[in-house]
Design an enzyme around this catalytic site. Structure first.
Site, PDB file in Angstrom:
ATOM      1  N   CYS A   1      -4.043   7.214 -11.992  1.00 43.05           N
ATOM      2  CA  CYS A   1      -4.886   6.043 -12.249  1.00 43.05           C
ATOM      3  C   CYS A   1      -5.718   6.223 -13.511  1.00 43.05           C
ATOM      4  O   CYS A   1      -5.981   5.268 -14.242  1.00 43.05           O
ATOM      5  CB  CYS A   1      -5.790   5.791 -11.055  1.00 43.05           C
ATOM      6  SG  CYS A   1      -4.905   5.417  -9.536  1.00 43.05           S
TER       7      CYS A   1
ATOM      8  N   ASP B   1     -14.329  14.940   1.171  1.00 43.86           N
ATOM      9  CA  ASP B   1     -14.324  14.686  -0.275  1.00 43.86           C
ATOM     10  C   ASP B   1     -15.400  15.578  -0.886  1.00 43.86           C
ATOM     11  O   ASP B   1     -16.472  15.713  -0.307  1.00 43.86           O
ATOM     12  CB  ASP B   1     -14.631  13.213  -0.576  1.00 43.86           C
ATOM     13  CG  ASP B   1     -14.210  12.792  -1.977  1.00 43.86           C
ATOM     14  OD1 ASP B   1     -14.569  13.511  -2.942  1.00 43.86           O
ATOM     15  OD2 ASP B   1     -13.526  11.766  -2.116  1.00 43.86           O
TER      16      ASP B   1
ATOM     17  N   CYS C   1      15.037  19.130   4.884  1.00 41.69           N
ATOM     18  CA  CYS C   1      13.622  19.088   4.496  1.00 41.69           C
ATOM     19  C   CYS C   1      12.999  20.460   4.679  1.00 41.69           C
ATOM     20  O   CYS C   1      13.202  21.132   5.706  1.00 41.69           O
ATOM     21  CB  CYS C   1      12.877  18.059   5.342  1.00 41.69           C
ATOM     22  SG  CYS C   1      11.101  17.997   5.030  1.00 41.69           S
TER      23      CYS C   1
ATOM     24  N   CYS D   1       9.027  12.756   7.126  1.00 44.69           N
ATOM     25  CA  CYS D   1       7.757  13.051   6.462  1.00 44.69           C
ATOM     26  C   CYS D   1       7.863  12.751   4.967  1.00 44.69           C
ATOM     27  O   CYS D   1       8.918  12.322   4.475  1.00 44.69           O
ATOM     28  CB  CYS D   1       7.353  14.504   6.702  1.00 44.69           C
ATOM     29  SG  CYS D   1       8.300  15.728   5.744  1.00 44.69           S
TER      30      CYS D   1
ATOM     31  N   CYS E   1      10.209  19.933   7.783  1.00 45.76           N
ATOM     32  CA  CYS E   1      10.555  19.379   9.095  1.00 45.76           C
ATOM     33  C   CYS E   1      12.049  19.346   9.351  1.00 45.76           C
ATOM     34  O   CYS E   1      12.506  18.749  10.331  1.00 45.76           O
ATOM     35  CB  CYS E   1       9.950  17.987   9.280  1.00 45.76           C
ATOM     36  SG  CYS E   1      10.777  16.664   8.357  1.00 45.76           S
TER      37      CYS E   1
ATOM     38  N   LEU F   1     -17.172   2.856  -9.357  1.00 45.42           N
ATOM     39  CA  LEU F   1     -17.661   1.666  -8.671  1.00 45.42           C
ATOM     40  C   LEU F   1     -16.785   0.443  -8.886  1.00 45.42           C
ATOM     41  O   LEU F   1     -16.935  -0.561  -8.179  1.00 45.42           O
ATOM     42  CB  LEU F   1     -19.098   1.375  -9.111  1.00 45.42           C
ATOM     43  CG  LEU F   1     -20.094   2.521  -8.883  1.00 45.42           C
ATOM     44  CD1 LEU F   1     -21.505   2.072  -9.221  1.00 45.42           C
ATOM     45  CD2 LEU F   1     -20.025   3.053  -7.464  1.00 45.42           C
ATOM     46  N   GLN F   2     -15.849   0.511  -9.821  1.00 47.08           N
ATOM     47  CA  GLN F   2     -14.923  -0.601 -10.053  1.00 47.08           C
ATOM     48  C   GLN F   2     -13.968  -0.793  -8.876  1.00 47.08           C
ATOM     49  O   GLN F   2     -13.400  -1.873  -8.690  1.00 47.08           O
ATOM     50  CB  GLN F   2     -14.144  -0.331 -11.361  1.00 47.08           C
ATOM     51  CG  GLN F   2     -12.905  -1.143 -11.601  1.00 47.08           C
ATOM     52  CD  GLN F   2     -11.636  -0.350 -11.285  1.00 47.08           C
ATOM     53  OE1 GLN F   2     -11.682   0.810 -10.883  1.00 47.08           O
ATOM     54  NE2 GLN F   2     -10.497  -1.001 -11.496  1.00 47.08           N
ATOM     55  N   ARG F   3     -13.810   0.226  -8.033  1.00 52.86           N
ATOM     56  CA  ARG F   3     -12.839   0.136  -6.945  1.00 52.86           C
ATOM     57  C   ARG F   3     -13.312   0.811  -5.661  1.00 52.86           C
ATOM     58  O   ARG F   3     -12.810   0.508  -4.581  1.00 52.86           O
ATOM     59  CB  ARG F   3     -11.495   0.760  -7.361  1.00 52.86           C
ATOM     60  CG  ARG F   3     -11.620   2.255  -7.676  1.00 52.86           C
ATOM     61  CD  ARG F   3     -10.528   2.755  -8.600  1.00 52.86           C
ATOM     62  NE  ARG F   3     -10.747   4.153  -8.958  1.00 52.86           N
ATOM     63  CZ  ARG F   3     -11.602   4.574  -9.877  1.00 52.86           C
ATOM     64  NH1 ARG F   3     -12.339   3.704 -10.528  1.00 52.86           N
ATOM     65  NH2 ARG F   3     -11.735   5.852 -10.145  1.00 52.86           N
TER      66      ARG F   3
END
Length: 273
Positions: A185, A61, A243, A170, A246, A70-72
């Site tokens: 979100c 990250d 696909c 996949c 794959c 910090l809410q989640r």
């Protein structure tokens, strides 16, 4: 592999599970799991994998901890605002289980570096929130022959699936191409407890895969609705023989050739879920 007195006490409840026991715990202690995204999904996944005794835990990250996280994103604390999420997550891991070896990737995963990063891991968790990055992770795992768990959440609802090379469809089999203008979100909101449920499921998939017990979400989609508390597991239609990554005649042979699919958001691996 022998265990010291502290380890014997720490993992006593695992020893009591006939599906794990001493042999399963040894597998966990020898395993390497990479969590991509140290946000809402990654937070519970990292904590549960660390507490389970995964030997090496990779954390990828490149965002910093923000008050709005910090809410989640329960792995981070108010005192860690402004700190790189990888370092904040490592701090929590070491406090929980100092035996866990952590490897931090505080930079974006891209078509140029992701396969080299995932090659040494036994299992990968996609805990990101952007479809561009999710497809990058999917395609990299398919090309490298690596198993991984996918999850995504918006509002009160989420889904999860697990890919096992050569054994299950996949993400591209399910969705085809990167969806345009998908809800995020940030746009529509997300309940912290909802991402907690899905992140915990991803950790469960990793533990089951490593110990070789239980049924994985291979060829299946688990959907969760927090408002109604309905959990459904649907069978996927199966392999898409057309696909792009794959299928019988895949058009994606390298990530570099398919770079445009992954670049809309610069392949951010921030865990904003």
């Amino acid at each position: 592999m022998s265990m010291n007195e502290q380890q014997a006490k720490r993992y006593a409840r695992h020893f009591a599970l006939k599906e794990i026991g001493f042999a399963g715990q040894k597998k966990l202690l020898s395993s390497k799991v990479l969590v991509i995204g140290a946000g809402g999904l990654g937070s519970p996944a990292i904590l549960y994998l660390a507490s389970a005794g995964v030997g090496t835990l990779g954390i990828a990250d490149f965002d910093n901890v923000d008050l709005s996280n910090l809410q989640r994103q329960i792995i981070h604390k108010t005192d860690n605002i402004g700190m790189p999420k990888t370092e904040s997550a490592e701090k929590a891991v070491k406090s929980l289980n100092p035996d866990v070896n952590t490897v931090l990737y505080n930079f974006p995963l891209t078509p140029d570096n992701i396969i080299d990063i995932i090659k040494d891991y036994d299992f990968i968790l996609d805990c990101t929130d952007r479809f561009e990055t999710k497809f990058l992770i999917n395609d990299a795992c398919v090309l490298a022959g690596k198993p991984y768990s996918h999850a995504g959440v918006v509002r009160f609802e989420g889904q999860a699936m697990t890919y096992i090379p050569k054994k299950s469809p996949c993400l591209r089999c399910l969705m085809g191409e990167v969806p345009l203008d998908a809800a995020t979100c940030k746009d529509v909101g997300v309940l912290g407890a909802a991402v907690g449920v899905l992140g915990s499921i991803q950790a469960m998939e990793a533990v089951k895969y490593i110990t070789g017990n239980g049924e994985l979400l291979c060829g299946k989609i688990l959907s969760f609705d927090g408002l109604t508390m309905k959990v459904r597991v649907h069978s996927m239609p199966g392999f898409d023989h057309e696909c792009a990554v794959c299928g019988n005649n895949p058009s994606i042979h390298s990530l570099a050739e398919n770079r445009d699919d992954y670049t809309l958001q610069s392949c951010r691996t921030g865990g904003e879920q």
